[in-house]
Write a protein that holds these residues in place. Structure first.
Motif, short mmCIF file in Angstrom:
data_model
loop_
_atom_site.label_atom_id
_atom_site.label_comp_id
_atom_site.label_asym_id
_atom_site.label_seq_id
_atom_site.Cartn_x
_atom_site.Cartn_y
_atom_site.Cartn_z
N ARG A 1 32.74 10.65 -19.39
CA ARG A 1 33.49 10.64 -18.13
C ARG A 1 32.62 11.13 -16.97
O ARG A 1 32.66 10.57 -15.86
N GLU A 2 31.83 12.16 -17.22
CA GLU A 2 30.93 12.66 -16.18
C GLU A 2 29.91 11.59 -15.77
O GLU A 2 29.64 11.40 -14.59
N GLN A 3 29.37 10.90 -16.76
CA GLN A 3 28.32 9.93 -16.46
C GLN A 3 28.86 8.64 -15.86
O GLN A 3 28.17 7.98 -15.09
N VAL A 4 30.10 8.28 -16.18
CA VAL A 4 30.66 7.10 -15.54
C VAL A 4 30.96 7.40 -14.07
O VAL A 4 30.86 6.51 -13.20
N GLU A 5 31.30 8.66 -13.78
CA GLU A 5 31.49 9.03 -12.37
C GLU A 5 30.15 8.96 -11.64
O GLU A 5 30.09 8.56 -10.47
N TYR A 6 29.09 9.35 -12.31
CA TYR A 6 27.76 9.22 -11.70
C TYR A 6 27.45 7.76 -11.44
O TYR A 6 26.96 7.40 -10.35
N LEU A 7 27.74 6.89 -12.41
CA LEU A 7 27.51 5.45 -12.24
C LEU A 7 28.26 4.94 -11.02
O LEU A 7 27.70 4.20 -10.19
N LEU A 8 29.53 5.34 -10.88
CA LEU A 8 30.35 4.85 -9.78
C LEU A 8 29.88 5.40 -8.43
O LEU A 8 30.22 4.85 -7.38
N SER A 9 29.12 6.49 -8.46
CA SER A 9 28.62 7.06 -7.21
C SER A 9 27.37 6.33 -6.71
O SER A 9 26.94 6.55 -5.57
N ARG A 10 26.79 5.49 -7.53
CA ARG A 10 25.56 4.81 -7.18
C ARG A 10 25.85 3.57 -6.33
O ARG A 10 26.91 2.93 -6.48
N PRO A 11 24.94 3.21 -5.44
CA PRO A 11 25.13 1.98 -4.67
C PRO A 11 25.06 0.76 -5.60
O PRO A 11 24.30 0.74 -6.57
N MET A 12 25.88 -0.23 -5.30
CA MET A 12 25.85 -1.47 -6.11
C MET A 12 24.73 -2.39 -5.63
O MET A 12 24.48 -2.49 -4.43
N PRO A 13 24.07 -3.09 -6.60
CA PRO A 13 24.31 -2.99 -8.03
C PRO A 13 23.67 -1.74 -8.62
O PRO A 13 22.54 -1.39 -8.29
N ALA A 14 24.41 -1.09 -9.50
CA ALA A 14 23.87 0.06 -10.22
C ALA A 14 23.25 -0.44 -11.53
O ALA A 14 23.46 -1.59 -11.94
N ASP A 15 22.49 0.42 -12.17
CA ASP A 15 21.81 0.05 -13.41
C ASP A 15 22.56 0.68 -14.59
O ASP A 15 22.58 1.91 -14.73
N LEU A 16 23.15 -0.15 -15.43
CA LEU A 16 23.93 0.34 -16.56
C LEU A 16 23.05 1.08 -17.57
O LEU A 16 23.55 1.92 -18.33
N VAL A 17 21.77 0.80 -17.56
CA VAL A 17 20.85 1.50 -18.47
C VAL A 17 20.52 2.88 -17.90
O VAL A 17 20.84 3.91 -18.49
N GLY A 18 19.86 2.91 -16.75
CA GLY A 18 19.40 4.18 -16.20
C GLY A 18 20.50 5.06 -15.65
O GLY A 18 20.41 6.29 -15.71
#
Length: 410
Positions: free
Chosen positions: A134-151
């Motif tokens: 949950r913490e890391q998916v929030e980090y993913l959503l905070s990234r500008p799109m397109p985000a990198d699903l790997v990094g």
């Protein structure tokens, strides 16, 4: 390495061995060449990096037989060990991680680790893994799109989970990504792998001293204040075993999570089933493991005696590679193997290997992949690839197959 017995494998139509490794043309499928090799019914001779030759074992029954035979050796010190990278054999022969040992040494070291990865202990980690995801998916959503699903997601999840299990401080995510990328790449020299592992071992060495004085509730603490303190393992060997556990625990999940997410997005009917009935997730993870088989070429072996298969014999002294992806796509074992079917009843895949060297961390791997995918699709229901799958760069030079990056939008 010319077989001399009448039951030796047929080398195929060409006198020159096939160059190996063979690249995939699709991230969701084994290399195209595997199917005709498997249909021939006997191992195929290949040329591996470094000038050696080895046999490829491809059929499901033969792969299981070749990996479970008592004469199947994982010892990297053997001259015929079919290493796929310049630095792989030299480093493994020197450090002797338990995955490159044979019984009884392998049995002794594995016994020290296996208690950490039982179904019961892993089940107790579910809440912590859910929190991490949950913490890391929030980090993913905070990234500008397109985000990198790997990094921006998978690497962060896999590194955090394995570091918490081991008791390694999470100071620098990129440090672990760099270490595993160098040490797991077939293009790395022995010197490059050695330098990367020296950095990792320096960190672990300091932790051993710290946890001897102030133990915590983690794997390194239990190993330091148990087997090491009792003299059952040397400090040098402990460094190696912790290092391979960290590497393997990080790399498999780091590669499986984004690839499995793409596989489900590529099969929306299967993803819809999971959204309708989340109880299907455990079975779906096993099917994704079979379908993707990211650890395809990790099973490097030497036959210390003749190993009989259904149609041939691997001669004593020869190196061979039991291809997990080829076995997991054998239509005799898995009807329509190229189709992702989360309701498939067969759960006897070999994605985690087979025999005494079957992955010690498979229970943790299953749970981590399940939770990471479930949380991802629950929190980001509109997730989609930002570029065509065919344009994604493949990690074909790595010991564990995966994708370099996966740009996504939502």
């Amino acid at each position: 390495m010319t077989p001399s017995t009448p039951e030796a494998p047929d080398t195929g139509a060409s006198a020159d061995p096939v160059e190996f490794p063979i690249a995939r043309s699709c991230p969701f499928s084994p290399p195209d060449a595997y199917a005709p090799m498997r249909e021939r019914g006997t191992p195929t001779k290949v040329a591996v990096p470094g000038g050696k030759e080895a046999w490829l074992v491809t059929g499901f029954k033969d792969v299981r037989a070749a990996l479970s035979h008592p004469a199947s050796s994982s010892d990297a010190r053997h001259p015929a060990f079919p290493a796929l990278g310049d630095g792989e054999q030299a480093v493994a022969a020197e450090l002797r991680p338990f995955i490159r040992m044979d019984p009884p040494d392998h049995t002794r070291v594995r016994r020290m680790l296996v208690g950490e990865f039982t179904v019961k202990r892993v089940r107790e980690m579910r809440t912590a893994i859910e929190e991490i995801c949950r913490e890391q998916v929030e980090y993913l959503l905070s990234r500008p799109m397109p985000a990198d699903l790997v990094g921006d997601y998978a690497n962060r999840v896999s590194t955090t989970v394995i570091c918490r299990l081991l008791g390694v401080p999470m100071e620098d995510l990129e440090f672990f990504r760099r270490i595993t990328s160098v040490s797991g790449a077939r293009t790395s020299t022995a010197e490059e792998v050695g330098a990367a592992l020296a950095d990792l071992f320096g960190l672990i060495d300091r932790l051993i001293d710290e946890k001897a004085q102030s133990p915590g509730d983690d794997l390194i603490s239990r190993l330091v204040n148990g087997p090491l303190e009792r003299g059952e393992i040397t400090r040098h060997s402990l460094l190696s075993q912790i290092g391979i556990t960290l590497n393997a625990g990080h790399e498999t999940s780091r590669n499986m999570i984004p690839l499995a997410a793409l596989d489900l997005l590529d099969n929306p009917d299967q993803l819809d089933l999971l959204r309708e009935d989340p109880s299907l997730w455990p079975g779906a993870v096993d099917e994704l493991l079979r379908h993707l088989s990211v650890a395809d070429v990790i099973t490097l072996r030497v036959a210390t005696e003749d190993i009989p298969l259904e149609g041939a014999t691997i001669p004593a002294g020869d190196g061979y590679i039991a291809l997990l992806a080829a076995a997991n796509h054998d239509p005799e074992a898995f009807p329509e193997p190229g189709r992702l079917d989360i309701a498939r009843s067969q759960r006897n895949h070999v994605a985690f290997g087979y025999g005494v060297h079957q992955c010690v961390g498979q229970n943790l791997g299953r749970l981590e992949i399940e939770v990471a995918l479930r949380v991802l699709f629950e929190k980001v229901p509109t997730l989609r690839p930002a570029v065509p799958v065919g344009d994604l760069p493949l990690r074909s030079s790595s010991a564990i197959f995966g994708l370099e990056e996966v740009p996504v939008s939502w």
